[in-house]
Design a protein around this motif. Sequence first.
Motif, PDB file in Angstrom:
ATOM      1  N   ALA A   1     -10.450  -0.615  -2.901  1.00  0.00           N
ATOM      2  CA  ALA A   1      -9.710   0.185  -3.867  1.00  0.00           C
ATOM      3  C   ALA A   1      -9.780  -0.433  -5.255  1.00  0.00           C
TER       4      ALA A   1
ATOM      5  N   ILE B   1       0.832  -1.203   0.000  1.00  0.00           N
ATOM      6  CA  ILE B   1       0.000   0.000   0.000  1.00  0.00           C
ATOM      7  C   ILE B   1       0.864   1.248   0.000  1.00  0.00           C
TER       8      ILE B   1
ATOM      9  N   ASP C   1      -7.395  -1.349  -8.439  1.00  0.00           N
ATOM     10  CA  ASP C   1      -6.019  -1.538  -8.878  1.00  0.00           C
ATOM     11  C   ASP C   1      -5.958  -1.213 -10.368  1.00  0.00           C
TER      12      ASP C   1
ATOM     13  N   GLU D   1      -5.216  -8.592   1.796  1.00  0.00           N
ATOM     14  CA  GLU D   1      -5.705  -8.023   0.547  1.00  0.00           C
ATOM     15  C   GLU D   1      -6.420  -9.098  -0.258  1.00  0.00           C
TER      16      GLU D   1
ATOM     17  N   ARG E   1      -1.348   3.656  -8.237  1.00  0.00           N
ATOM     18  CA  ARG E   1      -1.887   2.384  -8.698  1.00  0.00           C
ATOM     19  C   ARG E   1      -3.210   2.049  -8.007  1.00  0.00           C
ATOM     20  N   LEU E   2      -3.323   2.315  -6.713  1.00  0.00           N
ATOM     21  CA  LEU E   2      -4.518   1.988  -5.947  1.00  0.00           C
ATOM     22  C   LEU E   2      -5.319   3.252  -5.652  1.00  0.00           C
TER      23      LEU E   2
ATOM     24  N   SER F   1       2.370   2.032  -3.384  1.00  0.00           N
ATOM     25  CA  SER F   1       1.510   1.824  -4.558  1.00  0.00           C
ATOM     26  C   SER F   1       1.356   3.072  -5.418  1.00  0.00           C
TER      27      SER F   1
ATOM     28  N   ARG G   1      -9.946  -4.416  -5.192  1.00  0.00           N
ATOM     29  CA  ARG G   1      -9.117  -4.905  -4.096  1.00  0.00           C
ATOM     30  C   ARG G   1      -9.734  -4.500  -2.750  1.00  0.00           C
TER      31      ARG G   1
END
Length: 247
Positions: free
Chosen positions: A149, A123, A151, A177, A129-130, A126, A160
């Motif tokens: 979230a 996280i 991805d 996750e 990305r998220l 990331s 996710r």
Amino acid sequence: MKDTDFRLDGLEPADEQSTHAYDRTWANDYQMISQHDMGERSFIVAFDPSATWDVPDTPNLVSFDVVRDSGRGTFSLHRSGHATFAFAQRWLIDRGCPADALAPIADAPRPADELTVRVEDRIRHSGERLTVVGYQVIDGGDVEGWSMAVDRQDEELPVRLFFESLQPDQYTYTLREGAFAHWDAADAWLENRSVPLPEAPEYRLDAQALRTSAALSRTTASLPRAGAVPGTPAAPVDFPQSLGKSL
């Protein structure tokens, strides 16, 4: 936890956005979890106990990016609410805070296992990305919460779910996750929980790599020593007497 000190005495907001953020922030309401100072700039993650009296699921973890300009007598203040500590850290990392500078300095629960550490690390690093689209905070006597979230780099399993569970007796928590193809599947899992959380592919690959590494280690350990003739016993090794005494 101790109260958060934004060190804004004698300073005025530098712009309208900072004024709005400051008007929403009562420093004495926040308990500091982690803080990193870089000159006149502070990166802070704090807990807001007053959130429990607000609208349900108001984030009680808040990230603050505070920039002071003592020469002009002004400050800039940006803030963002979160339900998961690692996402609160990521927001500050994305704004320039060193990734290793935001460990909790307050008395807070600790990760229960290595997988929790890996999920949090993913996280934190990331970037864009998220994208968090929903959450449920851990509040009062709750022991479970989550952040959902998207991805952006996974077309097959883009939804996710980061599911957090507290173990109050051990003063620890776990974070997992899960990966889903669509929102309905993620919502159905949250509603029923009749099956384990579907593991994200990133961790399946890591687990396979660990199994492969272990298998290679076992294979290497079973090979004859260099110079040994196949089918014949290896020559005995003469250890120094001093080493033999220490074994």
